[in-house]
Write an enzyme that holds these catalytic residues in place. Structure first.
Site, PDB file in Angstrom:
ATOM      1  CE  LYS A  81      -5.634   7.033   6.686  1.00 48.44           C
ATOM      2  NZ  LYS A  81      -4.232   7.136   6.285  1.00 48.44           N
TER       3      LYS A  81
ATOM      4  NE  ARG B  35      -5.345   0.300   3.272  1.00 44.90           N
ATOM      5  CZ  ARG B  35      -6.102   0.590   4.326  1.00 44.90           C
ATOM      6  NH1 ARG B  35      -6.378   1.850   4.625  1.00 44.90           N
ATOM      7  NH2 ARG B  35      -6.575  -0.385   5.087  1.00 44.90           N
TER       8      ARG B  35
END
Length: 286
Positions: free
Chosen positions: A221, A255
């Site tokens: 991210k 995830r």
């Protein structure tokens, strides 16, 4: 609270949700699994590497070319059916916020609807209830699907995450989704700047304390990249660091793009926390 997805019920051991994107423009793999055969090979690979769940996406989260409902269905539903035939016991998740897509993928065999856009389409919960599917209730701070946050502010980002995700979960229960099939997700980067995502990471235990199973999507991210000043392809070590922090605090579902590395981190944290035994113990005993 135990988590039930499909026919499987899970305890405290962390679960790995592998990502398989049926998109030509995903931020991480740039379309490496857009083609059907490559996507199927990737599913086989991540299952062999220890994924508990496979999350299939037909639209990238970031702004970009328009993908209408029909195209998203074509990218996901037939593929879900193939994966279900290939892996009958696998928990299959689909990353979508649209109830029309949710209906088609559930009919094709999906067990979980991963609504990363925080209930933008309230009918998605109704679809989950109709098919007995699970539902991820994510926090986006109210931003529109596929938009980036701009100067977003919170008095207390974690309090806002808890308030909104728990409200979504309770609304889903009212719509008929069983409690044991619901997950909350703080949604790092979604509706948040890097400071917000770091604050959420430090305080994941407060989300766990709500009693709802917690999913975190940390893999590569931007908050990891900005923290370390690294591009997408060089964020694995930072991702694994925050993965360990969230696992230690009790997050349940992770995830991830990098499956073997994430699996090892999750297993080591689980062993250290005492929620699973070591794989072997002979040192000083044999």
């Amino acid at each position: 609270m135990r988590l039930t997805l499909g026919s499987r019920t899970f305890g405290e051991t962390p679960l790995l949700m592998a990502i398989v994107n049926r998109t030509p423009d995903s931020f991480y793999d740039r379309g490496a699994t857009f083609a059907r055969e490559e996507a199927l090979r990737r599913v086989d690979q991540v299952v062999a590497e220890g994924a508990d769940i496979v999350d299939i996406g037909g639209v990238k989260a970031a702004p970009g070319g328009d993908v209408d409902v029909r195209e998203e269905i074509e990218r996901t539903a037939p593929f879900v059916a193939e994966v279900r035939e290939r892996h009958p016991d696998l928990v299959i998740s689909v990353d979508t916020w649209r109830h029309e897509v949710g209906r088609e993928v559930c009919q094709a065999g999906a067990d979980l609807l991963n609504d990363a856009w925080g209930g933008a389409d309230p009918k998605l919960a109704e679809v989950a209830a109709e098919f007995g599917a699970g539902l991820v209730c994510a926090h986006t701070g109210g931003v529109e699907p596929r938009t980036r946050p701009h100067r977003v502010e919170y008095d207390d980002v974690v309090a806002d995450v808890i308030e909104r995700t728990v409200a979504l979960a309770e609304r889903a229960v009212a719509a008929g989704v069983p409690r044991e099939r619901l997950i909350i997700d703080p949604a790092h980067d979604f509706g948040k700047n890097t400071w917000h995502s770091l604050e959420v990471t430090r305080r994941v235990d407060e989300l766990v304390a709500t009693g709802w199973p917690v999913l975190v999507s940390l893999s590569n991210k931007d908050f990891v990249g900005e923290s370390l000043d690294l591009p997408v392809g060089e964020r694995l070590m930072g991702t694994l660091a925050v993965t360990a922090l969230c696992a230690w605090q009790g997050a349940l579902v992770f995830r991830a793009h990098n499956v073997p590395e994430t699996r090892q981190v999750l297993d080591m944290v689980a062993v250290t926390r005492g929620v699973r035994p070591p794989a072997r113990t002979v040192r000083g005993l044999a």
